[in-house]
Motif scaffolding. Structure first.
Motif, PDB file in Angstrom:
ATOM      1  N   CYS A 129       0.863  -1.181   0.000  1.00 52.45           N
ATOM      2  CA  CYS A 129       0.000   0.000   0.000  1.00 52.45           C
ATOM      3  C   CYS A 129       0.901   1.232   0.000  1.00 52.45           C
ATOM      4  CB  CYS A 129      -0.886  -0.013   1.237  1.00 52.45           C
ATOM      5  SG  CYS A 129      -1.806   1.518   1.505  1.00 52.45           S
ATOM      6  N   PRO A 130       0.616   2.224  -0.857  1.00 54.08           N
ATOM      7  CA  PRO A 130       1.468   3.414  -0.871  1.00 54.08           C
ATOM      8  C   PRO A 130       1.369   4.247   0.404  1.00 54.08           C
ATOM      9  CG  PRO A 130      -0.351   3.647  -2.429  1.00 54.08           C
ATOM     10  CD  PRO A 130      -0.420   2.263  -1.872  1.00 54.08           C
ATOM     11  N   LYS A 131       0.307   4.067   1.177  1.00 54.51           N
ATOM     12  CA  LYS A 131       0.122   4.868   2.379  1.00 54.51           C
ATOM     13  C   LYS A 131       0.739   4.208   3.617  1.00 54.51           C
ATOM     14  CE  LYS A 131      -3.483   7.277   4.938  1.00 54.51           C
ATOM     15  NZ  LYS A 131      -4.929   7.477   5.074  1.00 54.51           N
ATOM     16  N   CYS A 132       0.440   2.901   3.834  1.00 50.21           N
ATOM     17  CA  CYS A 132       0.897   2.264   5.075  1.00 50.21           C
ATOM     18  C   CYS A 132       1.899   1.131   4.866  1.00 50.21           C
ATOM     19  CB  CYS A 132      -0.301   1.737   5.870  1.00 50.21           C
ATOM     20  SG  CYS A 132      -1.117   0.313   5.123  1.00 50.21           S
ATOM     21  N   PHE A 142      -9.065  -1.514  -2.292  1.00 51.18           N
ATOM     22  CA  PHE A 142      -8.700  -0.672  -1.168  1.00 51.18           C
ATOM     23  C   PHE A 142      -7.824  -1.461  -0.203  1.00 51.18           C
ATOM     24  CE2 PHE A 142     -12.652   1.055  -2.762  1.00 51.18           C
ATOM     25  CZ  PHE A 142     -12.358   2.405  -2.871  1.00 51.18           C
ATOM     26  N   CYS A 143      -6.957  -0.768   0.503  1.00 48.74           N
ATOM     27  CA  CYS A 143      -6.072  -1.399   1.473  1.00 48.74           C
ATOM     28  C   CYS A 143      -6.899  -1.872   2.663  1.00 48.74           C
ATOM     29  CB  CYS A 143      -5.005  -0.405   1.932  1.00 48.74           C
ATOM     30  SG  CYS A 143      -3.928  -1.063   3.224  1.00 48.74           S
ATOM     31  N   GLY A 147      -7.386   1.554   4.399  1.00 52.37           N
ATOM     32  CA  GLY A 147      -8.497   2.007   3.564  1.00 52.37           C
ATOM     33  C   GLY A 147      -8.092   2.859   2.382  1.00 52.37           C
ATOM     34  N   ALA A 148      -6.802   3.022   2.145  1.00 45.90           N
ATOM     35  CA  ALA A 148      -6.357   3.837   1.013  1.00 45.90           C
ATOM     36  C   ALA A 148      -6.713   3.153  -0.300  1.00 45.90           C
ATOM     37  CB  ALA A 148      -4.843   4.055   1.088  1.00 45.90           C
TER      38      ALA A 148
END
Length: 183
Positions: A129-132, A142-143, A147-148
């Motif tokens: 995931c690019p966010k987490c 979605f992650c 949720g990203a």
């Protein structure tokens, strides 16, 4: 070994592909030990048990080169077989697949068909995931951790959109991306 949900750094090619030598490093030490023990034990097994118990007339007709090469060919085959089983175990686990089932299939379906089935049917590598950084399957939109959005979806029909699409291929709704159409 990391599982699907853990953070892990991808291989040297930054897309999860490690190349031949990198994939060999993934195989567990236990598989290496079993493979090397079988490789070492097979020639003496042939020379001291199989060949003496065989028909003496057939053994006399067998060339000396064949008596030397046959045990090494068999031990090389077993080495490769055990290392492939070890690779299927680790690779299926890192892809989030049923690794025990695939390992057992690779062991018990003979003539290499279990390996062929695995390589034809294996899932793609999970992507972070690019966010987490959570390792999510490619099928996820979605992650599951934060949720990203992992992949763009159509606002009208909620199907996945590929990059560069100006309109949704499923319902025709505009995607909101300005691009050049080729006609």
């Amino acid at each position: 070994m990391s599982t699907t949900g853990e953070k892990l750094t991808q291989g040297p090619l930054n897309d999860g592909t490690l190349g031949f030598w990198g994939n060999l490093k993934l195989i567990r030490p236990a598989a290496w030990v079993v493979a090397i023990l079988l490789f070492i034990a097979m020639p003496p097994l042939f020379w001291f048990i199989v060949f003496p118990s065989s028909n003496p007339d057939e053994m006399a007709r067998m060339p000396e080169v064949a008596k030397l090469l046959l045990p090494f060919l068999m031990s090389t085959f077993l080495l490769t077989y055990v290392l492939l089983i070890g690779f299927v175990y680790v690779d299926a686990k890192r892809r989030g697949m049923r690794y025990v089932m695939w390992t057992l299939l690779a062991i018990f379906i003979f003539n290499g068909i279990g390996f062929i089935l695995y390589f034809l049917m294996r899932d793609p590598l999970p992507t972070p995931c690019p966010k987490c950084g959570f390792m999510a399957r490619n099928a996820f939109t979605f992650c599951p951790s934060c949720g990203a959005e992992l992949m763009r979806t159509c606002k009208a029909c909620h199907k996945k959109l590929e990059t560069g699409w100006v309109n949704c291929a499923y319902c025709g709704a505009p995607t909101g991306v300005q691009g050049q159409r080729t006609t």
